[in-house]
Design a protein around this motif. Structure first.
Motif, PDB file in Angstrom:
ATOM      1  N   ASP A  26       0.823  -1.212   0.000  1.00 28.43           N
ATOM      2  CA  ASP A  26       0.000   0.000   0.000  1.00 28.43           C
ATOM      3  C   ASP A  26       0.858   1.265   0.000  1.00 28.43           C
ATOM      4  OD1 ASP A  26      -2.477  -1.089  -0.177  1.00 28.43           O
ATOM      5  OD2 ASP A  26      -3.035  -0.805   1.931  1.00 28.43           O
ATOM      6  N   ARG A  27       1.975   1.230   0.726  1.00 25.87           N
ATOM      7  CA  ARG A  27       2.811   2.425   0.851  1.00 25.87           C
ATOM      8  C   ARG A  27       4.293   2.140   0.627  1.00 25.87           C
ATOM      9  NH1 ARG A  27       0.861   5.088   6.443  1.00 25.87           N
ATOM     10  NH2 ARG A  27       0.476   2.915   7.014  1.00 25.87           N
ATOM     11  N   ALA A  28       4.593   1.010   0.022  1.00 20.98           N
ATOM     12  CA  ALA A  28       5.995   0.639  -0.173  1.00 20.98           C
ATOM     13  C   ALA A  28       6.647   1.539  -1.214  1.00 20.98           C
ATOM     14  CB  ALA A  28       6.102  -0.821  -0.610  1.00 20.98           C
ATOM     15  N   GLY A  29       7.880   1.909  -0.948  1.00 17.92           N
ATOM     16  CA  GLY A  29       8.692   2.646  -1.906  1.00 17.92           C
ATOM     17  C   GLY A  29      10.122   2.159  -1.820  1.00 17.92           C
ATOM     18  N   PRO A  72      -0.913  -5.807   1.763  1.00 13.14           N
ATOM     19  CA  PRO A  72      -1.071  -4.352   1.745  1.00 13.14           C
ATOM     20  C   PRO A  72      -0.344  -3.652   2.893  1.00 13.14           C
ATOM     21  CG  PRO A  72      -3.138  -5.457   2.303  1.00 13.14           C
ATOM     22  CD  PRO A  72      -2.206  -6.507   1.838  1.00 13.14           C
ATOM     23  N   GLN A  73      -0.307  -4.282   4.085  1.00 15.42           N
ATOM     24  CA  GLN A  73       0.401  -3.702   5.218  1.00 15.42           C
ATOM     25  C   GLN A  73       1.494  -4.610   5.751  1.00 15.42           C
ATOM     26  OE1 GLN A  73      -2.715  -2.608   8.118  1.00 15.42           O
ATOM     27  NE2 GLN A  73      -2.141  -0.482   7.717  1.00 15.42           N
ATOM     28  N   VAL A  74       1.255  -5.915   5.711  1.00 11.83           N
ATOM     29  CA  VAL A  74       2.139  -6.887   6.348  1.00 11.83           C
ATOM     30  C   VAL A  74       2.840  -7.727   5.294  1.00 11.83           C
ATOM     31  CG1 VAL A  74       2.234  -8.865   7.913  1.00 11.83           C
ATOM     32  CG2 VAL A  74       0.655  -6.976   8.385  1.00 11.83           C
ATOM     33  N   THR A  75       4.133  -7.928   5.466  1.00  6.44           N
ATOM     34  CA  THR A  75       4.906  -8.820   4.611  1.00  6.44           C
ATOM     35  C   THR A  75       5.372  -9.996   5.453  1.00  6.44           C
ATOM     36  OG1 THR A  75       5.580  -7.109   3.055  1.00  6.44           O
ATOM     37  CG2 THR A  75       7.025  -9.001   3.253  1.00  6.44           C
ATOM     38  N   THR A  76       5.073 -11.212   4.999  1.00  6.46           N
ATOM     39  CA  THR A  76       5.230 -12.415   5.820  1.00  6.46           C
ATOM     40  C   THR A  76       6.258 -13.360   5.223  1.00  6.46           C
ATOM     41  OG1 THR A  76       2.902 -12.248   6.457  1.00  6.46           O
ATOM     42  CG2 THR A  76       3.996 -14.353   6.869  1.00  6.46           C
ATOM     43  N   LEU A  77       7.194 -13.791   6.058  1.00  4.42           N
ATOM     44  CA  LEU A  77       8.186 -14.795   5.677  1.00  4.42           C
ATOM     45  C   LEU A  77       7.629 -16.181   5.993  1.00  4.42           C
ATOM     46  CD1 LEU A  77      11.090 -15.537   4.781  1.00  4.42           C
ATOM     47  CD2 LEU A  77      11.765 -15.295   7.183  1.00  4.42           C
ATOM     48  N   ASP A 117       0.191 -10.114  -2.704  1.00  3.45           N
ATOM     49  CA  ASP A 117      -0.757 -11.080  -2.132  1.00  3.45           C
ATOM     50  C   ASP A 117      -0.519 -12.516  -2.584  1.00  3.45           C
ATOM     51  OD1 ASP A 117      -2.220  -9.083  -0.705  1.00  3.45           O
ATOM     52  OD2 ASP A 117      -3.247  -8.538  -2.556  1.00  3.45           O
ATOM     53  N   ARG A 118       0.694 -12.845  -3.012  1.00  2.00           N
ATOM     54  CA  ARG A 118       1.002 -14.222  -3.425  1.00  2.00           C
ATOM     55  C   ARG A 118       2.342 -14.638  -2.854  1.00  2.00           C
ATOM     56  NH1 ARG A 118       1.200 -14.228  -9.704  1.00  2.00           N
ATOM     57  NH2 ARG A 118       1.947 -16.346  -9.290  1.00  2.00           N
ATOM     58  N   PRO A 119       2.468 -15.882  -2.367  1.00  3.13           N
ATOM     59  CA  PRO A 119       3.797 -16.361  -1.968  1.00  3.13           C
ATOM     60  C   PRO A 119       4.750 -16.294  -3.162  1.00  3.13           C
ATOM     61  CG  PRO A 119       2.070 -17.866  -1.223  1.00  3.13           C
ATOM     62  CD  PRO A 119       1.420 -16.904  -2.162  1.00  3.13           C
ATOM     63  N   TRP A 120       5.952 -15.797  -2.898  1.00 10.87           N
ATOM     64  CA  TRP A 120       6.883 -15.583  -4.016  1.00 10.87           C
ATOM     65  C   TRP A 120       8.312 -15.721  -3.513  1.00 10.87           C
ATOM     66  CZ3 TRP A 120       5.107 -15.454  -8.809  1.00 10.87           C
ATOM     67  CH2 TRP A 120       5.955 -15.069  -9.847  1.00 10.87           C
TER      68      TRP A 120
END
Length: 262
Positions: free
Chosen positions: A154-157, A194-199, A168-171
């Motif tokens: 959502d706000r990544a730069g 959108p807010q959280v990035t999950t390992l 929104d997809r495992p990559w």
């Protein structure tokens, strides 16, 4: 006289203001000041009442706090900032506001003025004397060259992993050979939300090229109560004496709860 303080507990900008607001609440309480916190959450985990209570206890905050999970109070003030201070006189009028950190002397002088106007005759005219440490220590503004960075799309730069960000997809991400200043990258198996990035598995990395005295990262675990170990390297080496509060000199740390880690 009321001081309304909008905050969210993982925000480093608000955390730096805590010693001052807490000191004002104690010093001027008997003179007629009421400090009212409004917790308007930035991230999903900050909606949890138990986590908010734990944060309040850990920071020694004992003034009233309204939990504003639906942002009703936020909208009523037409607010847009964490932190934000609104100064309300004894007649219920907004007389002053301050957005962000610092300006502590002026804020305290406004409190003293409004209390005097309200008829208080025993207002201490000295300023609170504080020497914040740790997370509460102000940024080193003359040398700061890195802004706040988000890892949710959502706000990544500044995202620099080859192939770009997949929402929104495992990559499987890889890290480039070199990062530009304020660029960041992932390596390993992640899902960027959108807010959280999950390992999803051990061994993943976040790389960030920054220019600042401190780096703070909001971290949490998917399973409450199950800690996760992490390791920090600065220019490829253990941080040594330059380590933050949440790691040791070898860069070893442990995520035990959802919060800001230094």
């Amino acid at each position: 006289v009321v001081l309304v303080d909008f905050w969210t507990y993982s925000c480093v900008n608000w955390l730096r203001t805590v010693p001052y607001v807490r000191a004002w609440a104690g010093r001027y309480r008997d003179a007629g000041l009421v400090v009212l916190g409004v917790h308007s959450p930035e991230f999903p985990f900050e909606h949890d009442l138990d986590k908010i209570r734990s944060a309040l206890t850990g920071m020694g905050i004992d003034h009233p706090v309204a939990v504003d999970n639906e942002f009703a109070v936020w909208r009523a003030f037409d607010n847009a900032y964490w932190p934000a201070l609104y100064f309300i006189d004894a007649r219920g009028r907004r007389r002053h506001h301050h957005f962000g950190e610092e300006d502590y002397e002026r804020s305290e002088r406004v409190i003293q003025q409004l209390l005097a106007e309200a008829g208080s005759t025993d207002v201490n005219q000295d300023l609170v004397g504080l020497a914040p440490v740790g997370v509460a220590l102000a940024a080193d503004w003359p040398t700061l060259e890195s802004p706040e960075t988000y890892v949710g799309y959502d706000r990544a730069g500044g995202f620099a992993s080859p192939g770009g960000l997949v929402a929104d997809r495992p990559w499987d991400y890889t890290q480039p050979n070199r990062l530009a200043l304020n660029g960041w990258a992932l390596s390993g198996h992640w899902t960027v939300g959108p807010q959280v990035t999950t390992l999803h598995e051990p061994g993943g990395r976040i790389a960030h090229r920054f220019h600042a005295r401190d780096v703070n990262l909001v971290l949490g675990t998917e399973t409450t109560g199950v800690p996760v170990r992490f390791q920090v390297r600065v220019d490829g080496e253990p941080p040594g004496r330059g380590h933050g509060l949440d790691i040791d000199g070898q860069g070893q740390g442990m995520v035990t709860e959802e919060r800001l880690y230094q």
